[in-house]
Design an enzyme around this catalytic site. Structure first.
Site, PDB file in Angstrom:
ATOM      1  N   GLU A 115       3.249 -18.166 -12.125  1.00 12.62           N
ATOM      2  CA  GLU A 115       4.457 -17.753 -11.389  1.00 12.62           C
ATOM      3  C   GLU A 115       5.008 -18.921 -10.570  1.00 12.62           C
ATOM      4  O   GLU A 115       6.225 -19.178 -10.578  1.00 12.62           O
ATOM      5  CB  GLU A 115       4.091 -16.584 -10.483  1.00 12.62           C
ATOM      6  N   HIS A 120      -2.195 -15.732 -13.064  1.00 12.60           N
ATOM      7  CA  HIS A 120      -0.829 -15.196 -13.142  1.00 12.60           C
ATOM      8  C   HIS A 120       0.029 -15.793 -12.037  1.00 12.60           C
ATOM      9  O   HIS A 120       1.158 -16.247 -12.264  1.00 12.60           O
ATOM     10  CB  HIS A 120      -0.865 -13.670 -13.024  1.00 12.60           C
ATOM     11  N   ASN A 121      -0.496 -15.804 -10.810  1.00 11.43           N
ATOM     12  CA  ASN A 121       0.292 -16.313  -9.697  1.00 11.43           C
ATOM     13  C   ASN A 121       0.518 -17.819  -9.797  1.00 11.43           C
ATOM     14  O   ASN A 121       1.573 -18.326  -9.395  1.00 11.43           O
ATOM     15  CB  ASN A 121      -0.412 -15.977  -8.376  1.00 11.43           C
ATOM     16  N   LYS A 169      -5.376 -12.379 -12.144  1.00  9.60           N
ATOM     17  CA  LYS A 169      -4.221 -12.268 -11.244  1.00  9.60           C
ATOM     18  C   LYS A 169      -3.934 -13.602 -10.570  1.00  9.60           C
ATOM     19  O   LYS A 169      -2.776 -13.990 -10.381  1.00  9.60           O
ATOM     20  CB  LYS A 169      -4.499 -11.185 -10.196  1.00  9.60           C
ATOM     21  N   LYS A 202       1.351 -18.046  -0.256  1.00  9.66           N
ATOM     22  CA  LYS A 202       0.231 -17.286   0.303  1.00  9.66           C
ATOM     23  C   LYS A 202      -1.117 -17.781  -0.187  1.00  9.66           C
ATOM     24  O   LYS A 202      -2.141 -17.209   0.150  1.00  9.66           O
ATOM     25  CB  LYS A 202       0.404 -15.801  -0.026  1.00  9.66           C
ATOM     26  N   GLY A 211       0.805  -1.202   0.000  1.00  5.35           N
ATOM     27  CA  GLY A 211       0.000   0.000   0.000  1.00  5.35           C
ATOM     28  C   GLY A 211       0.846   1.263   0.000  1.00  5.35           C
ATOM     29  O   GLY A 211       0.553   2.216  -0.740  1.00  5.35           O
ATOM     30  N   SER A 235       0.184  -6.852  -9.722  1.00  2.68           N
ATOM     31  CA  SER A 235       1.330  -7.752  -9.654  1.00  2.68           C
ATOM     32  C   SER A 235       2.631  -6.993  -9.861  1.00  2.68           C
ATOM     33  O   SER A 235       2.704  -6.074 -10.661  1.00  2.68           O
ATOM     34  CB  SER A 235       1.229  -8.846 -10.719  1.00  2.68           C
TER      35      SER A 235
END
Length: 466
Positions: free
Chosen positions: A190, A186-187, A183, A261, A15, A128
């Site tokens: 990854e 995407h992860n 997303k 995560k 943030g 990301s």
């Protein structure tokens, strides 16, 4: 008096970096953190950007500091914290104000929130690139109504990474949870990319007995070719680094237990619901789970044997294996996205997604330029069948086969590379072995089957099983 163009809640690592990026691009931003001390420390450390940062001590003050209709970015932990924050904002915002969840939300939660009848507008947005990306230019994947995205698109495109051709790596993916879904995939990719690189590293370290500096040189050489990417680039850097405490190569002092995560796990789970085969990603998630079982792995080595043995491979073999593995993994990921697009009615733009991933995000790579072109040419075609990538696979396949066969024979664990190869061999086999499965299913459950010759007789001669 309202001064800010946009607000942000949550000044943790991501943030704070995103807020600084917004201010640097010329947008006055009001910020609030649950811990007031964090808010004021952030503002005090803003330096030259301080005039565009407005610290606030309460949610009410944050809302009052933003010019209506307001836009507020949430950078809080996924899950209940987001729901709590939305509830706290509800009595303070007008119907045309906009709240943007830019955390790592489960897209199902974003779908639920979008359909919940919130008393304000709502967007879900995947971001990301880690801290560095958030600060200097992430890849941004929006989800929600087009009109809501258009309201903040000028900010998002300004703060996003830019591809080599200058195109902003920020776009609306589709309605509701579409941005967070993209997303998530995407992860998952990854996870797979990192696992395949780790497997190549392990073969160099244990199968070729190379020291970290030599491995670093190989990674750096690969980064000048087809594999040019952020993950290969940082792999060269981490293998070149020295531990400041011992002087040893940095990877050699790191415990081999990988954290996660959950987004890769979500990808694997959702793929099952979509009937989308993504074995490379699933293997990468499995490998992280196994890595956590350190005591069991140590007991396994004590019982069944020592470390894996030598292999007769070259760096070129490994490079070709990674090229093939990368294409196969991304092909699976894009196929999964296409399946979700159909299931949820999102009309996801595959070439646009590839273009957004070209810079800023963790999986950014030179290859994504060609993937965007191939998907634009025929979005419905599996990426492995696009002429450019079919040629690359044909050239790289012998290296992948050598790496997998020799590695497995010598006892090396290669779950991601091997899974990619097995999937490819299934995809290039017109007549596989599922006929046996269908016969078994019909035998014990009378499930029926289709015949090759077209005869209308969907059951075998074995009768009902007991």
């Amino acid at each position: 008096m309202a001064q800010a163009e946009i607000g942000l809640i949550g000044l943790g690592t991501m943030g704070a970096a995103l807020a600084m990026n917004i201010a640097e691009k010329g947008f006055p931003i009001a910020v609030w953190n649950r811990t007031t001390e964090v808010t004021h420390r952030f503002a005090a450390q803003a330096g030259d950007l301080a005039p565009r940062v407005i610290p606030t001590d309460s949610l009410q003050a944050l809302v009052q500091a933003i010019t209506p209709p307001r836009a507020i970015i949430l950078m809080v932990p996924a899950g209940q914290a987001v729901d709590d924050q939305l509830q706290a904002l509800a009595p303070l915002l007008d119907a045309d104000d906009l709240v943007i969840d830019a955390g790592n939300a489960d897209f199902h939660d974003t779908n639920r929130r979008a359909a919940a009848g919130l008393p304000f507008r709502f967007l879900g947005m995947g971001v990301s690139g880690g801290e560095e990306g958030a600060r200097h230019g992430p890849a941004i994947m929006g989800g929600g109504d087009a009109a809501d995205w258009d309201r903040v698109a000028h900010v998002m495109t300004a703060i996003s990474a830019k591809a080599d051709d200058g195109t902003p790596c920020a776009a609306r993916m589709g309605d509701a949870g579409a941005g967070h879904f993209v997303k998530m995939v995407h992860n998952g990719i990854e996870y797979a990319d990192m696992q395949m690189i780790a497997e190549a590293y392990g073969l160099m370290r244990d199968g070729l007995t190379l020291e970290a500096p030599a491995i670093s040189d190989i990674f750096a050489d690969w980064n000048r070719g087809t594999l040019s990417s952020y993950l290969i680039e940082i792999s060269a850097k981490v293998t070149a680094a020295r531990d400041p405490h011992t002087g040893a190569a940095m990877p050699d002092v790191i415990l081999d237990r990988a954290g996660q995560k959950g987004t890769g796990r979500w990808t694997a789970i959702e793929a099952q619901h979509l009937s989308a085969p993504i074995p490379v990603i699933e293997a990468a998630v499995m490998a992280r789970n196994v890595s956590a079982r350190l005591d069991e792995r140590q007991a396994g080595q004590a019982r069944f044997g020592a470390a894996p043995g030598a292999v007769d491979l070259t760096p070129d073999d490994l490079e070709q294996a990674l090229i093939a593995g990368k294409i196969l993994c991304y092909a699976q990921g894009f196929t999964m996205i296409a399946g979700a697009s159909e299931r949820f009615g999102w009309t996801l733009d595959l070439p646009e997604i590839a273009r957004v991933w070209r810079a800023g995000c963790i999986i950014r790579s030179t290859m994504l330029n060609d993937m965007a072109d191939a998907l634009a040419d025929d979005p419905a075609r599996n990426l492995i069948m696009a002429p450019f990538f079919a040629d690359l696979i044909e050239g790289a396949l012998p290296g992948l086969r050598r790496v997998v066969s020799q590695g497995i024979a010598a006892g090396h664990a290669l779950p991601a590379l091997a899974s990619g190869l097995m999937w490819f061999d299934m995809m290039r086999t017109a007549r596989g072995t599922a006929n046996m499965i269908q016969a078994q299913r019909d035998f014990f459950g009378a499930h029926g089957f289709q015949r090759l010759d077209g005869i209308d007789d969907p059951h075998g001669p074995w009768g009902s099983a007991t």
